[in-house]
Design an enzyme around this catalytic site. Structure first.
Site, PDB file in Angstrom:
ATOM      1  N   GLU A 313     -52.079  32.247 -96.807  1.00 25.95           N
ATOM      2  CA  GLU A 313     -53.097  32.274 -97.864  1.00 25.95           C
ATOM      3  C   GLU A 313     -52.536  31.769 -99.182  1.00 25.95           C
ATOM      4  OE1 GLU A 313     -56.532  35.209 -99.723  1.00 25.95           O
ATOM      5  OE2 GLU A 313     -54.812  36.117 -98.694  1.00 25.95           O
ATOM      6  N   HIS A 336     -56.570  48.238 -95.367  1.00 26.59           N
ATOM      7  CA  HIS A 336     -57.319  47.155 -94.726  1.00 26.59           C
ATOM      8  C   HIS A 336     -58.423  47.767 -93.876  1.00 26.59           C
ATOM      9  CE1 HIS A 336     -58.570  43.545 -93.009  1.00 26.59           C
ATOM     10  NE2 HIS A 336     -57.440  43.081 -92.477  1.00 26.59           N
TER      11      HIS A 336
END
Length: 407
Positions: A313, A336
């Site tokens: 990313e 998460h």
């Protein structure tokens, strides 16, 4: 204001940082991680999680809730009630046929599945709940929200792994663009903190093994990151065409200006190290919003705290945006939450735009030298933000990117 402009008029959050948008925003801005050794995971190779504190379904949803809802539905109902109330819309008077519901969910009722399977093995088929199927199938989260609010328009669940919540918001904007709805309740919900699911992630090496320091185990973009910490939660937005929202005098909290999606077509679980798919989704989202890379002020990164994801990313963001945009990840503070993560992070991006403040990335102590980005850490940073991006990526090579702009 363009004819295709989509307004966020309501927002609701239920996360490990707190119940409600205000509590979550405060916890994320304080970079206050709440991960802990989880007694429900005792004896597993990894037993740390982020769970919603003091979540009493009987009180927050209804006294019969535990009989008819799995936890992933309960979280969504609470978040959606907050979002609809925040929008100023009244479900008693709206045209339900023009109200849609799109919710992202990657797993469904896994706790129900595990519990009822144990009952089947221990007590036999006659003791299994007659509501097993409606409790566990993922689409029931959208179905229950439709029943809650009398929303009779398009109703479905998106399942793009950890991109599911962002996919739901992107698809919801398309329903508004196509004039299939006047209002869409959109977001994500997940309650995947269960022994089987956690074991599965642990077996594939995706989870942090920092068991002796659970609160700081999730550390996105840190040089010492070693995996993610599982969480649960729900984020819900109420979306309308901006012209309609302005006409009724609604508060426009932000705009969903663009959406892009793609597939890596590379690997079941690992991101394409070249970042080609994520880059494609980001370019598509910016183009649909009518903005250039140089216009982006801020990125709410997927930032899972895994070595491969954060590296891929950051490479994409640096390639397209350089180091001009500030970057943050909420997963150090809230964990998460899988299929809910994209919706929770989109909601946090709305709050970032409203407050013109970037929350810090919790637990980031030593930025990975390979991450050539301006990642905000330690404390919130005041900043002029007109255009923000929210990234979400998932297993199967799923990529979803939202562009949000200030109102």
């Amino acid at each position: 204001m363009s004819a295709r402009s989509v307004a966020v008029t309501g927002l609701g959050l239920v996360t490990a940082a707190g119940i409600g948008a205000e509590a979550t925003w405060r916890g994320v801005c304080e970079a206050r991680p709440t991960a802990r050794r989880d007694p429900t995971l005792q004896g597993l190779p990894v037993d740390i999680s982020y769970t919603v504190p003091e979540f009493n379904a009987a009180k927050l949803v209804g006294r019969r809730s535990n009989l008819v809802h799995d936890r992933f539905v309960q979280l969504a109902v609470v978040a959606a009630r907050e979002a609809v109330a925040d929008s100023g819309l009244d479900p008693r008077t709206w045209d339900g046929a023009r109200v849609g519901v799109v919710v992202g969910c990657g797993l469904g009722g896994v706790s129900t599945w595990e519990q009822q399977h144990r009952i089947l093995l221990d007590e036999g088929p006659g003791s299994v709940s007659a509501l097993l199927i409606p409790l566990l199938v993922p689409n029931m989260v959208a179905g229950h929200l439709a029943m809650e609010f009398g929303a009779r328009g398009p109703n479905f669940v998106t399942a793009t792994a950890c991109a599911s919540g962002a996919t739901a918001i992107g698809v919801a904007t398309q329903l508004l663009h196509d004039d299939q709805c006047d209002v869409v309740i959109a977001g994500g919900s997940e309650a995947g903190v269960s022994p089987l699911i956690v074991t599965g992630f642990a077996r594939m090496g995706a989870l942090s093994r920092r068991l002796d320091e659970p609160a700081t185990a999730s550390r996105p973009f840190d040089a010492d990151r070693d995996g993610f910490v599982i969480g649960e939660g729900s984020g819900v937005l109420v979306l309308e065409r901006e012209a309609d929202a302005r006409a009724r005098g609604a508060r426009v909290r932000a705009r969903v200006a663009g959406y892009g999606a793609s597939a890596d077509a590379h690997h079941m679980t690992a991101p394409d190290p070249s970042g080609a798919g994520a880059l494609q989704a980001l370019r598509t989202a910016l183009a649909s919003a009518g903005v250039s890379p140089g216009d982006v002020d801020h990125v709410n990164a997927h930032g899972t705290s895994t070595p491969l994801n954060d590296a891929a990313e950051s490479k994409v963001l640096h390639q397209l945006l350089g180091a001009r945009a500030t970057v943050t990840s909420a997963k150090g503070a809230v964990g998460h939450s899988l299929g809910a993560a994209g919706a929770i992070e989109a909601a946090l991006t709305v709050l970032t735009l409203e407050n013109q403040t970037v929350p810090p990335t919790a637990n980031l102590e030593n930025l990975d030298p390979a991450v050539e980005l301006d990642v905000v850490a330690k404390s919130p940073r005041a900043q002029r933000i007109d255009v923000a991006v929210s990234n979400s990526f998932g297993f199967g090579g799923q990529n979803a990117v939202l562009v949000l702009t200030s109102a």
